[in-house]
Each structure stands twice: as structure tokens, then as C-alpha cells.
Design a protein around this motif. Structure first.
Motif, PDB file in Angstrom:
ATOM      1  N   LEU A   1       0.852  -1.179   0.000  1.00 54.89           N
ATOM      2  CA  LEU A   1       0.000   0.000   0.000  1.00 54.89           C
ATOM      3  C   LEU A   1       0.893   1.235   0.000  1.00 54.89           C
ATOM      4  N   LEU A   2       0.816   2.025  -1.054  1.00 57.13           N
ATOM      5  CA  LEU A   2       1.512   3.308  -1.104  1.00 57.13           C
ATOM      6  C   LEU A   2       0.513   4.354  -0.637  1.00 57.13           C
ATOM      7  N   LEU A   3       0.794   4.972   0.495  1.00 59.08           N
ATOM      8  CA  LEU A   3      -0.129   5.933   1.084  1.00 59.08           C
ATOM      9  C   LEU A   3       0.263   7.347   0.691  1.00 59.08           C
ATOM     10  N   PHE A   4      -0.716   8.106   0.232  1.00 54.49           N
ATOM     11  CA  PHE A   4      -0.493   9.492  -0.154  1.00 54.49           C
ATOM     12  C   PHE A   4      -1.431  10.393   0.615  1.00 54.49           C
TER      13      PHE A   4
ATOM     14  N   HIS B   1       6.728  -6.475  -9.224  1.00 52.53           N
ATOM     15  CA  HIS B   1       5.701  -6.810  -8.227  1.00 52.53           C
ATOM     16  C   HIS B   1       4.463  -5.954  -8.430  1.00 52.53           C
ATOM     17  N   ASP B   2       4.190  -5.580  -9.685  1.00 51.75           N
ATOM     18  CA  ASP B   2       3.086  -4.672 -10.000  1.00 51.75           C
ATOM     19  C   ASP B   2       1.741  -5.173  -9.493  1.00 51.75           C
ATOM     20  N   ASP B   3       1.556  -6.491  -9.481  1.00 50.43           N
ATOM     21  CA  ASP B   3       0.279  -7.052  -9.043  1.00 50.43           C
ATOM     22  C   ASP B   3       0.035  -6.856  -7.546  1.00 50.43           C
ATOM     23  N   LYS B   4       1.069  -6.514  -6.796  1.00 44.69           N
ATOM     24  CA  LYS B   4       0.948  -6.312  -5.353  1.00 44.69           C
ATOM     25  C   LYS B   4       0.658  -4.858  -4.980  1.00 44.69           C
ATOM     26  N   ILE B   5       0.865  -3.928  -5.915  1.00 47.17           N
ATOM     27  CA  ILE B   5       0.815  -2.503  -5.596  1.00 47.17           C
ATOM     28  C   ILE B   5      -0.613  -1.974  -5.589  1.00 47.17           C
ATOM     29  N   ARG B   6      -0.951  -1.271  -4.513  1.00 44.76           N
ATOM     30  CA  ARG B   6      -2.192  -0.524  -4.411  1.00 44.76           C
ATOM     31  C   ARG B   6      -1.830   0.859  -3.883  1.00 44.76           C
ATOM     32  N   VAL B   7      -2.587   1.856  -4.264  1.00 41.42           N
ATOM     33  CA  VAL B   7      -2.340   3.222  -3.814  1.00 41.42           C
ATOM     34  C   VAL B   7      -3.555   3.681  -3.011  1.00 41.42           C
ATOM     35  N   VAL B   8      -3.299   4.268  -1.872  1.00 38.14           N
ATOM     36  CA  VAL B   8      -4.368   4.824  -1.036  1.00 38.14           C
ATOM     37  C   VAL B   8      -4.173   6.337  -0.982  1.00 38.14           C
ATOM     38  N   LEU B   9      -5.165   7.055  -1.469  1.00 40.97           N
ATOM     39  CA  LEU B   9      -5.174   8.507  -1.359  1.00 40.97           C
ATOM     40  C   LEU B   9      -5.988   8.839  -0.118  1.00 40.97           C
TER      41      LEU B   9
ATOM     42  N   LEU C   1       5.909   5.306 -12.301  1.00 37.04           N
ATOM     43  CA  LEU C   1       5.472   3.908 -12.364  1.00 37.04           C
ATOM     44  C   LEU C   1       5.399   3.479 -13.827  1.00 37.04           C
ATOM     45  N   ASN C   2       6.240   2.586 -14.226  1.00 32.02           N
ATOM     46  CA  ASN C   2       6.234   2.107 -15.610  1.00 32.02           C
ATOM     47  C   ASN C   2       5.439   0.811 -15.698  1.00 32.02           C
ATOM     48  N   THR C   3       4.125   0.923 -15.647  1.00 28.00           N
ATOM     49  CA  THR C   3       3.270  -0.257 -15.721  1.00 28.00           C
ATOM     50  C   THR C   3       2.352  -0.147 -16.933  1.00 28.00           C
ATOM     51  N   LEU C   4       1.949  -1.310 -17.446  1.00 28.54           N
ATOM     52  CA  LEU C   4       1.039  -1.318 -18.586  1.00 28.54           C
ATOM     53  C   LEU C   4      -0.363  -0.906 -18.173  1.00 28.54           C
ATOM     54  N   GLU C   5      -0.732  -1.262 -16.964  1.00 32.62           N
ATOM     55  CA  GLU C   5      -2.069  -0.923 -16.469  1.00 32.62           C
ATOM     56  C   GLU C   5      -1.966   0.184 -15.421  1.00 32.62           C
ATOM     57  N   VAL C   6      -3.040   0.941 -15.281  1.00 36.69           N
ATOM     58  CA  VAL C   6      -3.100   1.974 -14.257  1.00 36.69           C
ATOM     59  C   VAL C   6      -3.187   1.296 -12.897  1.00 36.69           C
ATOM     60  N   VAL C   7      -2.400   1.771 -11.951  1.00 38.93           N
ATOM     61  CA  VAL C   7      -2.400   1.198 -10.604  1.00 38.93           C
ATOM     62  C   VAL C   7      -3.707   1.554  -9.895  1.00 38.93           C
ATOM     63  N   ARG C   8      -4.181   0.660  -9.045  1.00 42.93           N
ATOM     64  CA  ARG C   8      -5.432   0.866  -8.315  1.00 42.93           C
ATOM     65  C   ARG C   8      -5.218   1.912  -7.237  1.00 42.93           C
TER      66      ARG C   8
END
Length: 169
Positions: A61-64, A85-93, A114-121
Motif C-alpha cells: 500500500l503506497l499511502l499518499f 511486483h506490480d500485481d501487489k501494488i495498491r495506492v491509497v489517497l 510507475l512504468n506499468t502497462l495498467e493503471v495502478v489501483r
């Protein structure tokens, strides 16, 4: 594990029992530094330590905070440590009830590093002791925050299942 009480760490029973916490362990890292502090105040390789934890965890969880959306050089190194580990990343605003417009600014900042193909959650909400009210957010905002909180909790509840998936692959 120690529980947080009124801003201090005390070893004792939690004030609010949750079955979810019986099955997961939360690790809170020190805050990411910016500017000169990131070069002078760490006596260890923060990104390296982060890499070690990333390899062993099931969810990140990346907290902002809406008032601190800058991605410092150290934070860029930490995000680079998440690579693979892109499948593990979630962002909390967090505290988004105060500034809904920061969502776009956060996505723009993250898009640069973040260099990912999909937008992070990204979970939008106000994750604190205050109850979100329609007065502060309007009926749609309150409903959105409640749904986002449910989604985040569902993600956390899936950790044991995902742990098995990661061990198999």
C-alpha cells in the motif's frame, strides 16, 4: 506486535478487535524523505531494505496525503524497487474528502515514475477516525468513499489467498 494508542506504541490488547488482523501482519516503513534529508539522514539503504520487504510481502500500500503528492528522488528509488511486483501494488489517497482534485495530480505524478502497462489501483477515501458525512462530501462522495473502503478491505482480506498464489508461481 505493538498497537498504536494515542500516538504512542504500547504492547497491549488492541482497542478495536478485527478478525482480519488475526490473519495479516502490517509493516509500516519510515516515511520517504525528500531533498537534502534523503542523502544525509539515512544510515542504511532504504530502497534496498524496501526491496527485501517487497519480495516477502503479498500486498503493498503506497499511502499518499493530498497535501504531499510530490515524488522525491528517494521515493522514485523505492518505486523502482517495486519493479516486477506490480500485481501487489495498491495506492491509497488518504484524506481525499479534503481535496478531491488531488486525484488527477496524484495520477500525473505516479504516471511519471510507475512504468506499468495498467493503471495502478487507487483507493479514494478519508481513512481516519472521523466519519465521512454527506455534509462534507455530498451523497455521492459519501457513497464513493464507503465503496472504496469496502474495496480496500476486500483487497486486504484476499492477502492469505494471494500469498498461496505467489508461493505457487
Amino acid at each position: 506486535m505493538k498497537d498504536v494508542y494515542q500516538g504512542t506504541l504500547l504492547p497491549s490488547e488492541p482497542t478495536c478487535h478485527s478478525e482480519l488482523l488475526d490473519h495479516i501482519t502490517l509493516v509500516d516503513t519510515p516515511g520517504v524523505l525528500s531533498g537534502e534529508k534523503q542523502r544525509t539522514q539515512r544510515s542504511y539503504d532504504f530502497a534496498g531494505v524496501t526491496s527485501w520487504f517487497v519480495a516477502k510481502c503479498d500486498l503493498i500500500l503506497l499511502l499518499f496525503n493530498p497535501h504531499k503528492l510530490d515524488v522525491s528522488d528517494e521515493f522514485k528509488r523505492v518505486i523502482s524497487a517495486l519493479c516486477g511486483h506490480d500485481d501487489k501494488i495498491r495506492v491509497v489517497l488518504n484524506k481525499a474528502d479534503q481535496l478531491m482534485r488531488v486525484y488527477g495530480a496524484l495520477m500525473w505524478s505516479l504516471g511519471k515514475v510507475l512504468n506499468t502497462l495498467e493503471v495502478v489501483r487507487v483507493y479514494i477515501g478519508s481513512f481516519n477516525e472521523n466519519i465521512v458525512t454527506e455534509v462534507a462530501t455530498g451523497p455521492i462522495g459519501k457513497e464513493l468513499f464507503e465503496k472504496e473502503q469496502e474495496d480496500l478491505l476486500a483487497d486486504l482480506k484476499d492477502i492469505p489467498k494471494k500469498a498461496c498464489d505467489h508461493q505457487v508461481s
